[in-house]
Design a protein around this motif. Structure first.
Motif, mmCIF file in Angstrom:
data_model
loop_
_atom_site.group_PDB
_atom_site.id
_atom_site.type_symbol
_atom_site.label_atom_id
_atom_site.label_comp_id
_atom_site.label_asym_id
_atom_site.label_seq_id
_atom_site.Cartn_x
_atom_site.Cartn_y
_atom_site.Cartn_z
ATOM 1 N N PRO A 46 17.578 65.864 59.443
ATOM 2 C CA PRO A 46 18.309 65.324 58.504
ATOM 3 C C PRO A 46 18.977 66.641 57.642
ATOM 4 C CG PRO A 46 16.226 64.812 57.848
ATOM 5 C CD PRO A 46 16.146 65.302 59.350
ATOM 6 N N ASN A 54 18.398 62.215 62.562
ATOM 7 C CA ASN A 54 17.006 61.610 61.985
ATOM 8 C C ASN A 54 15.827 62.970 62.274
ATOM 9 O OD1 ASN A 54 18.149 59.277 61.141
ATOM 10 N ND2 ASN A 54 17.639 58.256 63.083
ATOM 11 N N ASP A 55 16.060 63.611 63.269
ATOM 12 C CA ASP A 55 14.994 64.475 63.635
ATOM 13 C C ASP A 55 15.099 65.738 62.757
ATOM 14 O OD1 ASP A 55 13.794 62.982 65.703
ATOM 15 O OD2 ASP A 55 14.620 63.938 67.285
ATOM 16 N N ASP A 106 22.331 59.698 66.634
ATOM 17 C CA ASP A 106 21.343 59.317 65.465
ATOM 18 C C ASP A 106 20.020 60.013 65.529
ATOM 19 O OD1 ASP A 106 23.104 57.654 63.859
ATOM 20 O OD2 ASP A 106 22.826 55.780 64.959
ATOM 21 N N LYS A 107 19.493 60.060 66.730
ATOM 22 C CA LYS A 107 18.199 60.746 66.606
ATOM 23 C C LYS A 107 18.332 62.224 66.328
ATOM 24 C CE LYS A 107 14.299 61.280 69.763
ATOM 25 N NZ LYS A 107 14.190 62.614 69.550
#
Length: 675
Positions: free
Chosen positions: A411, A408-409, A404-405
């Protein structure tokens, strides 16, 4: 096959890619031309037949029917309810068939749409087997609107799983089981088949091998010694030997002998082809989770696989298995030769993960990766690193915090999709225990409806739970990595191995690295896109509903605002739109030669070595190393003895000095007291 087209005025551009059973259509327009754009209408025809409008499952709210037929999902023609996406695929294509397509950019108001820019093109789907590479993907999407529509989510019995005439089996197989059985059935008397199986329970496959034996094919099978496999063999009445020759060879080591392949020998001696891929010889492997079968007709590669088989039939210990795998498949160079390069496990370390990661970082436009349970940190680091390419990750289960990170970093360039059922989720507080296990061997939970999703308003209920021969129920089982698959020099890494340390250092595995074959890349890429987007749309809809928000999953936007995200600078949809129109001459192969080798620090056993008899090489190397070590030890013995004596003398001297100093000190103290 790949082709491109544009409208007469040049304002609508098309890139089309045909696999075997899917045609991917990517679209592009200039930003200034999309004002008032409501979507795209598509027509398709074949063999001179009249064109038909393709259909979708989304509708303008103002045109939506007041009632929905029970038990059936709705479909709407794209001339009235156009596709609001710059990427679309036709999943109903037939292999080796020419199609004509017409794509129209639609403007106006719902109920009165008009085509403004029209592009036409012809494209032919690939044959499933071109005589060198044969590639078959199963449906891999039991939980789907199509399955619910066609079969009402009906579970299959054991008898139905093994019925060649069963329509549900044929729909789920999509040619995969038929191709494997054809490979066995067409092997004539006098030829030989050498089989390695991890899970070996599907009666249709066992029966085909038994029939081959009966007609005079020399069949020998190496398989994992488990109760399930032995039970299936007993049911099929497959004998351990024939005419004094052993037929069945049991594997008891390693813990996960994960190989699955079949080598064919012409005349019983000459290796000519090998069937490999991710598919276990089980009902769930062929008809459940996503899998691929890959037939490689190449004498040299088949001969290498035969040597691997010869070693595996001996149930080798870890050291012997390691020596054999490395001798047959040395560490690859950063820029492998065009063609096919095999990579076998067991290996001395997990540096192949660094090799895969480096190729991901080298990509010019895109990488597409499948991971059963998660993503190894080495590969995830490369996926997360910023670069010019988009990275797509397809998983069995929801992403970890680390994944997920990475999304998110970055996208705009990292997208994740995972197995899902529309309107249902797995959460501990909502679920009940299910008898059986999942892909990782752990107990599975039942899927439950998301509260207030109202799926029945637009769609039919999807169901995943299936009876299967081994109890496994899950989504993604393919193991492949595509690097710049849209380029002129694509890299396809595919086989039985999960991209993990265990698959390299502990398991028996086989992978093939295919460089420069655009046909193979097109088949894999179109199938990847099919599965990725099937689950991605469900992931998004379920996530919205799970947050208690309204899901407008079936409704089209009646304005032109839907296209904004396809042109926003930091949008993944914008980057994906441009990806399909990038320069195809640019690829990973431009950077790979300048990368440092990930194997430079590999132990001696892991370095590239010349192929040879694995047992002799393993024993010979061990003796040489041992002999050299003994000689070195003997030669150094006198020096070590002298050094030891010197140290002892120094210690004694130090002790004497300390004692002498202590004695002097005591004498001085006594003299001082006397004074």
């Amino acid at each position: 096959m790949r082709t491109s087209a544009k409208s007469f005025d040049g304002k609508l551009r098309v890139t089309a890619i045909a696999g075997t059973r899917a045609v991917l259509i990517a679209l592009d327009m200039d930003d200034g031309e999309r004002k008032g754009l409501k979507g795209f209408a598509m027509q398709r025809s074949k063999a001179g037949a009249p064109p038909q409008w393709l259909t979708g499952m989304k509708v303008f709210k103002s045109l939506a029917p007041s009632t929905v037929p029970a038990g059936k999902s709705m479909h709407f023609t794209t001339d009235k309810n156009p596709i609001q996406s710059f990427l679309w695929s036709d999943y109903e294509a037939i292999p080796a068939t020419e199609y004509s397509f017409e794509v129209s950019a639609m403007f106006g108001e719902p109920g009165n749409l008009q085509p403004r820019h029209v592009a036409s093109f012809k494209i032919k789907t690939e044959a499933e087997d071109d005589g060198h590479h044969g590639v078959w993907f199963n449906r891999g999407a039991i939980a789907s609107q199509a399955f619910a529509d066609h079969f009402g989510n009906k579970s299959l019995t054991d008898a139905e799983y093994n019925d060649p005439a069963n329509q549900e089996v044929a729909w789920l197989s999509r040619g995969l089981v038929e191709a494997c059985l054809k490979y066995i059935d067409e092997t004539p008397k006098g030829d030989a088949l050498r089989v390695v199986a991890y899970e070996f329970t599907y009666q249709r496959v066992i029966g085909a091998l038994k029939a081959a034996l009966k007609r005079g094919v020399d069949v020998k099978i190496v398989y994992h010694d488990t109760s399930a496999n032995n039970k299936a063999i007993t049911i099929a009445e497959l004998s351990d030997d024939k005419g004094g020759e052993t037929i069945l060879f049991k594997r008891t080591r390693p813990q996960t002998p994960h190989n699955k392949f079949i080598v064919r020998l012409e005349g019983g001696k000459k290796p000519v082809s090998v069937w490999t891929g991710s598919t276990n010889f089980t009902a769930s492997g062929f008809l459940g989770q996503t899998n691929v079968g890959h037939l490689l007709t190449d004498g040299d590669i088949a001969a290498t696989y035969l040597k691997l088989w010869e070693g595996l039939k001996e149930n080798p210990d870890p050291k012997t298995a390691l020596a054999s795998a490395m001798a047959l498949s040395p560490n690859p160079s950063n820029l492998i030769e065009k063609g096919v390069t095999p990579v076998f496990s067991k290996r001395p370390d997990d540096h192949m993960l660094d090799w895969y990661g480096d190729r991901i970082k080298d990509a010019a436009t895109s990488t597409m990766f499948t991971g059963a349970f998660s993503v190894d940190p080495k590969i995830l680091a490369s996926i997360a690193a910023r670069g010019p390419s988009m990275r797509f990750v397809l998983l069995e289960r929801p992403p970890t915090k680390e994944i997920d990170k990475a999304v998110n970093d970055n996208p705009a360039d990292v997208s994740v999709s995972y197995g899902a059922i529309l309107g249902k989720m797995q959460r501990k507080k909502q679920v009940q225990q299910k008898t059986g296990k999942g892909a990782d061997g752990k107990p599975k939970k039942k899927w439950v409806p998301i509260p207030k999703f109202d799926i029945e308003k637009w769609f039919v209920d999807e169901e995943l739970e299936r009876q299967s021969g081994d109890g496994f129920v899950f989504f993604i089982h393919t193991k492949f990595l595509l690097v710049d698959p849209l380029s002129d020099d694509p890299l396809v890494c595919t086989g039985s191995a999960n991209f993990s340390g265990a698959s390299l250092k502990s398991n028996d595995e086989n992978m093939i690295l295919v460089r420069g074959d655009t046909r193979v890349a097109d088949i894999y890429a179109t199938e990847y896109d099919r599965i990725f987007r099937h689950f991605y749309s469900r992931d998004i809809a379920n996530s919205i509903a799970d947050q208690g928000k309204v899901v407008n999953f079936a409704l089209l936007d009646e304005t032109d605002k839907w296209s904004d995200e396809y042109f926003a600078a930091d949008s993944p949809k914008s980057h994906r739109r441009m990806m399909f129109f990038a320069d195809r001459s640019k690829s990973w192969s431009g950077k790979a030669p300048s990368d440092a080798s990930p194997f430079s620090a590999t132990s001696r056993r892991g370095r590239a070595s010349k192929p040879g008899p694995s047992k002799d090489r393993g024993r010979g190397r061990k003796k040489v190393v041992k002999s050299a070590a003994v000689k070195k030890k003997k030669k150094a013995a006198p020096k070590r003895a002298a050094a030891k004596k010197s140290v002892v003398k120094k210690k004694k001297s130090t002790v004497k000095k300390k004692k002498s100093g202590a004695k002097v000190s005591r004498v001085r103290k006594v003299a001082k007291r006397k004074r």
